[in-house]
Design a protein around this motif. Structure first.
Motif, PDB file in Angstrom:
ATOM      1  N   PRO A 151      20.486   1.339  -1.146  1.00 47.78           N
ATOM      2  CA  PRO A 151      20.630   0.034  -0.414  1.00 47.78           C
ATOM      3  C   PRO A 151      21.095  -0.943  -1.260  1.00 47.78           C
ATOM      4  N   ARG A 152      21.539  -1.867  -0.642  1.00 47.09           N
ATOM      5  CA  ARG A 152      22.214  -2.994  -1.721  1.00 47.09           C
ATOM      6  C   ARG A 152      21.408  -3.997  -2.005  1.00 47.09           C
ATOM      7  N   ILE A 153      20.324  -3.920  -1.226  1.00 46.20           N
ATOM      8  CA  ILE A 153      19.095  -4.982  -1.441  1.00 46.20           C
ATOM      9  C   ILE A 153      17.616  -4.286  -1.485  1.00 46.20           C
ATOM     10  N   LEU A 154      16.803  -4.598  -2.625  1.00 48.35           N
ATOM     11  CA  LEU A 154      15.783  -4.012  -2.441  1.00 48.35           C
ATOM     12  C   LEU A 154      14.566  -4.827  -2.546  1.00 48.35           C
ATOM     13  N   LEU A 155      13.523  -4.926  -1.806  1.00 48.00           N
ATOM     14  CA  LEU A 155      12.429  -5.822  -1.572  1.00 48.00           C
ATOM     15  C   LEU A 155      11.080  -4.990  -1.965  1.00 48.00           C
ATOM     16  N   MET A 156      10.348  -6.069  -2.773  1.00 51.66           N
ATOM     17  CA  MET A 156       8.936  -5.350  -3.279  1.00 51.66           C
ATOM     18  C   MET A 156       7.984  -6.230  -2.885  1.00 51.66           C
ATOM     19  N   ASP A 157       6.965  -5.570  -2.291  1.00 50.15           N
ATOM     20  CA  ASP A 157       5.807  -6.472  -1.641  1.00 50.15           C
ATOM     21  C   ASP A 157       4.637  -6.247  -2.569  1.00 50.15           C
ATOM     22  N   GLU A 158       4.273  -6.938  -3.672  1.00 50.89           N
ATOM     23  CA  GLU A 158       3.179  -6.750  -4.587  1.00 50.89           C
ATOM     24  C   GLU A 158       2.882  -5.401  -4.832  1.00 50.89           C
ATOM     25  N   PRO A 159       4.063  -4.450  -5.268  1.00 50.12           N
ATOM     26  CA  PRO A 159       4.033  -3.130  -5.298  1.00 50.12           C
ATOM     27  C   PRO A 159       2.925  -2.642  -6.582  1.00 50.12           C
ATOM     28  N   LEU A 160       2.674  -3.453  -7.268  1.00 54.35           N
ATOM     29  CA  LEU A 160       2.006  -3.222  -8.504  1.00 54.35           C
ATOM     30  C   LEU A 160       0.229  -3.509  -8.501  1.00 54.35           C
ATOM     31  N   SER A 161       0.030  -4.284  -7.298  1.00 55.23           N
ATOM     32  CA  SER A 161      -1.250  -4.806  -7.384  1.00 55.23           C
ATOM     33  C   SER A 161      -2.569  -3.907  -7.164  1.00 55.23           C
ATOM     34  N   ALA A 162      -2.219  -2.589  -6.784  1.00 54.89           N
ATOM     35  CA  ALA A 162      -3.121  -1.717  -6.887  1.00 54.89           C
ATOM     36  C   ALA A 162      -3.502  -1.026  -8.068  1.00 54.89           C
ATOM     37  N   LEU A 163      -2.608  -1.112  -9.060  1.00 51.36           N
ATOM     38  CA  LEU A 163      -2.683  -0.109 -10.117  1.00 51.36           C
ATOM     39  C   LEU A 163      -3.785  -1.061 -11.327  1.00 51.36           C
ATOM     40  N   ASP A 164      -3.991  -0.297 -12.185  1.00 54.76           N
ATOM     41  CA  ASP A 164      -4.857  -0.926 -13.331  1.00 54.76           C
ATOM     42  C   ASP A 164      -4.113  -1.478 -14.162  1.00 54.76           C
ATOM     43  N   LYS A 165      -4.517  -2.297 -15.253  1.00 53.96           N
ATOM     44  CA  LYS A 165      -3.949  -3.313 -15.900  1.00 53.96           C
ATOM     45  C   LYS A 165      -2.773  -2.570 -16.745  1.00 53.96           C
ATOM     46  N   LYS A 166      -3.142  -1.657 -17.438  1.00 57.32           N
ATOM     47  CA  LYS A 166      -2.343  -0.864 -18.657  1.00 57.32           C
ATOM     48  C   LYS A 166      -1.011  -0.505 -17.802  1.00 57.32           C
TER      49      LYS A 166
ATOM     50  N   ASN B 208       1.036  -1.300   0.091  1.00 55.46           N
ATOM     51  CA  ASN B 208      -0.176  -0.068   0.072  1.00 55.46           C
ATOM     52  C   ASN B 208       0.865   1.217  -0.021  1.00 55.46           C
ATOM     53  N   TYR B 209       2.266   1.216  -0.305  1.00 48.06           N
ATOM     54  CA  TYR B 209       3.200   2.108  -0.645  1.00 48.06           C
ATOM     55  C   TYR B 209       3.753   2.634   0.988  1.00 48.06           C
ATOM     56  N   ALA B 210       2.730   2.865   1.777  1.00 51.24           N
ATOM     57  CA  ALA B 210       3.092   3.250   3.152  1.00 51.24           C
ATOM     58  C   ALA B 210       3.827   4.585   3.259  1.00 51.24           C
ATOM     59  N   LEU B 211       3.435   5.622   2.304  1.00 48.86           N
ATOM     60  CA  LEU B 211       4.044   6.859   2.212  1.00 48.86           C
ATOM     61  C   LEU B 211       3.315   7.586   3.636  1.00 48.86           C
ATOM     62  N   PHE B 212       4.405   8.397   4.060  1.00 49.70           N
ATOM     63  CA  PHE B 212       3.644   8.976   5.344  1.00 49.70           C
ATOM     64  C   PHE B 212       2.834   9.979   4.970  1.00 49.70           C
ATOM     65  N   PRO B 213       1.815  10.153   5.263  1.00 51.89           N
ATOM     66  CA  PRO B 213       0.604  11.253   4.860  1.00 51.89           C
ATOM     67  C   PRO B 213       0.924  12.771   5.532  1.00 51.89           C
ATOM     68  N   HIS B 214       1.756  12.550   6.550  1.00 49.63           N
ATOM     69  CA  HIS B 214       2.086  13.905   6.971  1.00 49.63           C
ATOM     70  C   HIS B 214       3.517  14.561   6.768  1.00 49.63           C
ATOM     71  N   MET B 215       3.790  13.995   5.282  1.00 51.76           N
ATOM     72  CA  MET B 215       5.094  14.848   4.727  1.00 51.76           C
ATOM     73  C   MET B 215       4.861  14.868   3.565  1.00 51.76           C
ATOM     74  N   THR B 216       5.483  15.767   2.726  1.00 46.88           N
ATOM     75  CA  THR B 216       5.365  15.995   1.407  1.00 46.88           C
ATOM     76  C   THR B 216       6.277  14.825   0.603  1.00 46.88           C
ATOM     77  N   VAL B 217       6.109  14.891  -0.820  1.00 49.36           N
ATOM     78  CA  VAL B 217       6.852  13.949  -1.568  1.00 49.36           C
ATOM     79  C   VAL B 217       8.493  14.001  -1.206  1.00 49.36           C
ATOM     80  N   ALA B 218       8.877  15.188  -1.216  1.00 50.53           N
ATOM     81  CA  ALA B 218      10.393  15.378  -0.807  1.00 50.53           C
ATOM     82  C   ALA B 218      10.597  15.068   0.500  1.00 50.53           C
ATOM     83  N   GLY B 219       9.720  15.283   1.415  1.00 55.82           N
ATOM     84  CA  GLY B 219       9.701  14.813   2.791  1.00 55.82           C
ATOM     85  C   GLY B 219      10.117  13.423   3.210  1.00 55.82           C
ATOM     86  N   ASN B 220       9.251  12.537   2.213  1.00 56.93           N
ATOM     87  CA  ASN B 220       8.984  11.087   2.137  1.00 56.93           C
ATOM     88  C   ASN B 220      10.430  10.663   1.858  1.00 56.93           C
ATOM     89  N   VAL B 221      10.889  11.174   0.768  1.00 53.67           N
ATOM     90  CA  VAL B 221      11.944  10.707  -0.069  1.00 53.67           C
ATOM     91  C   VAL B 221      13.272  11.017   0.766  1.00 53.67           C
TER      92      VAL B 221
END
Lengths: 301, 367
Positions: B163-178, B94-107
Motif C-alpha cells: 500500500p502507498r499509505i500505512l496507518l498504525m494505531d498504537e501498535p506497540l502499546s501491548a509490548l513491554d518496555k524493552k 490489538n493486531y486483529a490477526l485472524f485466529p482461524h488462519m495461519t501466519v501465512a494465511g493472514n499475510v
C-alpha cells in the motif's frame, strides 16, 4: 551434622506438612461436592443403570437379548429410528437456516435493542410447551387459521394438510428449538471482535467476502454448539411429535411411551432408551472431536 | 514478480485533510481538522486519550464517517470511499490477526483478495515475513506467537500488498518496555526502507519523539501544533503542547515592549517571542546549578525542597522566591550527586538564553 544440613532437614518436614495440607484441602473440596454427587447418583446413575439392566430382561423374566434383537429385526423399529433421525436433522437444518440470519441481525443491533429482541425470542420459553404445541395445532389444522386465510386470499383452493403429519411436527419443533440455537450463536457472534471485520475490510474485503472469509468461520463454534443442542434435544422429543404428528409420525420417545403404557413391556422400552442414549453419546462424542478439531484450527474462543 | 519490498519508495502518496469534523452528540471528536501529510513522511498523531487522534485515523481508514470535510490521497478525493476500496495498510492496536488462519494465511489474505496467483502470493508472503524477521514462521498458528511476533505478523500483513499509505494505531502499546523500544527503531528503519507515507497514532510522547519526521499534537479534536520533534519539544506553540510533551514548569512573566521580566528581573533570550501574554517555560534538564562564575545566564535564587535519586539522573526540587516550584534534572556521575546542596539549603539556578523559551500564556493556538 554440618550447618548446611540443618535447614535442609527443616525444609523436608515442611514439605510433608504442605503435602498433607494440600490433601486436606482436596478432601474438603470433595466434601463440598458430595451432596451434588449423591444427587447425580440417585437421579441419574441408578435409574440409567436400572434401565440398562431391564433392557436385558426378556418377557419371561430371564436374561436375554430379545429386546435388542427385535429392534434390529423389526422393520417398524427401523422406521421409527429413521423417522427420529430424519425429523432431528430436518429440524436442526431449518433452525440453522432461520436462526443464523436472526442471530446475525440481533448481533448487529445496539445492545438495548438486541436485549429487547432477545426477550421476544425467549418469550416462548415462559409459556408451557404443551400450550405452544396446541396453539400450533389450532393454526395448522384443516380448518385452522392458516388454511382459512390462505383459501380466503386465494393462495390455495383446498385445505392443505399441515398438521398430523411430518410438516406439522417439524414446524412445531423448529419453533420450540429455535432459541436453543439462537442463544449460543448470538453469544459467539457478539464475541467476535469488530477489529477482525475492520481488518478484513482494510485489507480489501468487501462486505460479502468479509462475511464468508472472516465472520462466518469465527461464528462457527457457536453455530456448532447450538446445532448440537438442538439435534440432541430433538432425538428425545416427545410432546410436539405426539400432538402435531397425530399418531402418524412415530419417534423413539413415543414408542417408548407406548411400550410401557400399552404393552407394559419395560424391557422393550428400556432397550429403546439405551439405544437412543448410545446414539446420542456417539453423536456427542463425534461432534466433540469435530469441534475440538475446529478449536485446533484456531476458530474457537 | 515485483520486487518493491526491497526497493525503496513505491510511489508514496501525500494526504490532504480539510475541514474534517465529527461530532458525537455535542462533543466534537474532530473539530474542523486541516492537516497536510507529506508524501513518504512518518507523521505521528500524538495526544492524550480522548483527544481525537484515533478518530482521525479511523476517518483516514474509512471506519468512521465524518460529518463533513474533505480527504484526499494524492489527487483523489476519498472521503466517501468505503474502507475496502482505500488500499491502505493498517496495523491495529490489538493486531486483529485472524485466529482461524495461519501466519501465512493472514499475510496472504490481502493478496488472495487481489486475485494474485498462489505461487506469487507464497513468494511475496515469505518475503514480507522475512522483512519483519519472521522468515519460516508461515505455518505457525496465531495463538502460538508471542506479542512481539504478532506485532510483526500484523505489520507483514499490512505491507505485503504494497500500500502507498500505512496507518498504525498504537501498535506497540501491548509490548513491554524493552521490546517496545527495539520495535520503535525497527519500525522506523522499515519505514525508511519501504518509503510509504506513514501515519502513526500514539499517546506516548517519547515514542513520538523517537520515530517521527513530524508530530501533530492533537487535543479536543484539534491540531495544536504540527512540527518536527525537536521544534515540538524546544519550541512548543502553546502551553498545552509544552505541558503535554516533556516535563515543564511555567513561570508568569511581565512584558514591556521587547523587555520580558520575571519578578522584575529582565530575562535574556535569543528567539523572538510570540505576541500577546507570555509565560516562561522551563525544562528540568535545561536548568543548571550555578557555582559562582557563570556566563550570560538568567539566574534564579531558590531553596532546595527535595532531592530524588533516579539511577541515571537526579531530580532536585527547588522553591523560587515567589513560591513557584521548579525541578532540576542532572546526570549522576560519581561526583555530581554528592556535590548537591542539602535539602533546605539555598541554590542559584541558571538558564541559558538559548534555553529561555517564551510561549503564549494561552492553552490553545487561538486562545
Amino acid at each position: 551434622m554440618s550447618e548446611a544440613a540443618l535447614p535442609m532437614a527443616a525444609a523436608a518436614t515442611h514439605a510433608d506438612d504442605l503435602r498433607r495440607d494440600a490433601r486436606r484441602e482436596q478432601l474438603a473440596l470433595f466434601g463440598l461436592a458430595s451432596p451434588a454427587l449423591l444427587l447425580v447418583m440417585v437421579v441419574l446413575v441408578i435409574p440409567v443403570g436400572w434401565l440398562f439392566y431391564l433392557s436385558f430382561i426378556g418377557a419371561d423374566g430371564s436374561f436375554s437379548l430379545e429386546n435388542y434383537e427385535r429392534m434390529f429385526d423389526s422393520k417398524s423399529y427401523r422406521r421409527i429410528f429413521w423417522t427420529t433421525f430424519e425429523i432431528s436433522f430436518l429440524t436442526t437444518g431449518i433452525c440453522i437456516l432461520i436462526g443464523y440470519p436472526l442471530a446475525y441481525f440481533l448481533a448487529q443491533l445496539p445492545r438495548r435493542a438486541a436485549n429487547l429482541c432477545l426477550i421476544t425470542v425467549l418469550l416462548p420459553f415462559w409459556t408451557s410447551l404443551l400450550v405452544r404445541t396446541y396453539a400450533w395445532l389450532v393454526l395448522l389444522q384443516r380448518k385452522g387459521l392458516i388454511n382459512e386465510w390462505a383459501i380466503d386470499l386465494g393462495l390455495w383452493d383446498e385445505p392443505v394438510k399441515l398438521a398430523h403429519n411430518m410438516t406439522g411436527t417439524v414446524i412445531g419443533m423448529v419453533h420450540i428449538m429455535l432459541p436453543f440455537l439462537v442463544l449460543p450463536l448470538y453469544g459467539s457472534m457478539k464475541a467476535i471482535d469488530r477489529d477482525y471485520l475492520r481488518a478484513a475490510a482494510n485489507l480489501g474485503a468487501g462486505p460479502v467476502r468479509n462475511f464468508w472469509t472472516v465472520f462466518l468461520p469465527l461464528s462457527l463454534p457457536g453455530l456448532f454448539a447450538g446445532a448440537l443442542i438442538v439435534f440432541v434435544l430433538c432425538l428425545g422429543f416427545y410432546v410436539t411429535p405426539a400432538v402435531l404428528g397425530g399418531g402418524k409420525v412415530i419417534m423413539v420417545s413415543m414408542k417408548i411411551a407406548s411400550n410401557i403404557e400399552l404393552f407394559v413391556n419395560w424391557g422393550a422400552a428400556s432397550a429403546l432408551g439405551v439405544v437412543l442414549l448410545a446414539a446420542t453419546l456417539v453423536i456427542l462424542f463425534t461432534a466433540a472431536r469435530f469441534v475440538k478439531l475446529d478449536r485446533l484450527a484456531g476458530g474457537g474462543h | 514478480m515485483r520486487d518493491s519490498l526491497t526497493d525503496t519508495a513505491t510511489e508514496a502518496l501525500p494526504i490532504t485533510i480539510r475541514g474534517v469534523t465529527k461530532t458525537y452528540g455535542r462533543v466534537h471528536a474532530l473539530d474542523d481538522v486541516d492537516l497536510d501529510i507529506r508524501s513518504g513522511e512518518f507523521l505521528t498523531l500524538l495526544g492524550p486519550s480522548g483527544s481525537g487522534k484515533t478518530t482521525l485515523l479511523m476517518v483516514l481508514a474509512g471506519f468512521i464517517r465524518p460529518d463533513r470535510g474533505s480527504l484526499r490521497f494524492g489527487d483523489d478525493e476519498v472521503i466517501r470511499l468505503p474502507p475496502h476500496k482505500r488500499d491502505l495498510g493498517m496495523v491495529f492496536q490489538n493486531y486483529a490477526l485472524f485466529p482461524h488462519m495461519t501466519v501465512a494465511g493472514n499475510v496472504a489474505y490481502p493478496l488472495r483478495l487481489r486475485g494474485i496467483s498462489k505461487a506469487e502470493a507464497a513468494e511475496r508472503v515469505e518475503k514480507a515475513l522475512e522483512t519483519v524477521q519472521l522468515g519460516g514462521y508461515g505455518a505457525r498458528r496465531i495463538t502460538q506467537l508471542s506479542g512481539g511476533q504478532k506485532q510483526r505478523v500484523a505489520l507483514a500483513r499490512a505491507i505485503v500488498f504494497e500500500p502507498r499509505i500505512l496507518l498504525m494505531d498504537e501498535p506497540l502499546s501491548a509490548l513491554d518496555k524493552k521490546l517496545r523500544e527495539r520495535m520503535q527503531i525497527e519500525l522506523r528503519h522499515l519505514h525508511d526502507k519501504l518509503g510509504m507515507t506513514t501515519v502513526y497514532v500514539t499517546h506516548d510522547q517519547r515514542e513520538a519523539l523517537t520515530m517521527s519526521d513530524r508530530i501533530a499534537v492533537i487535543n479536543h479534536g484539534r491540531v495544536m501544533q504540527i512540527d518536527t520533534p525537536s521544534r515540538i519539544y524546544d519550541h512548543p506553540a502553546n502551553r498545552f503542547v509544552a505541558d503535554f510533551i516533556g516535563e515543564s514548569t511555567f513561570l508568569p512573566v511581565g512584558r514591556d515592549g521587547p523587555v520580558v521580566a520575571y519578578e522584575g528581573q529582565p530575562l535574556s533570550y535569543t528567539d523572538t517571542p510570540p505576541s500577546g501574554d507570555l509565560v516562561l517555560m522551563i525544562r528540568p534538564e535545561r536548568l543548571r546549578i550555578l557555582t559562582g562564575e557563570a556566563r550570560e545566564a538568567n539566574r534564579f535564587e531558590a531553596t532546595v525542597t527535595d532531592i530524588v535519586y533516579q539511577g541515571d539522573s537526579y531530580l532536585m526540587y527547588a522553591r523560587l522566591a515567589d513560591g513557584a516550584e521548579v525541578a532540576v534534572r542532572g546526570v549522576i556521575r560519581s561526583t555530581t550527586f554528592s556535590a548537591l546542596p542539602e535539602v533546605g539549603g539555598s541554590v542559584t539556578l541558571g538558564l541559558d538564553p538559548e534555553d529561555t523559551v517564551l510561549i503564549p500564556a494561552g492553552d490553545a493556538p487561538d486562545e
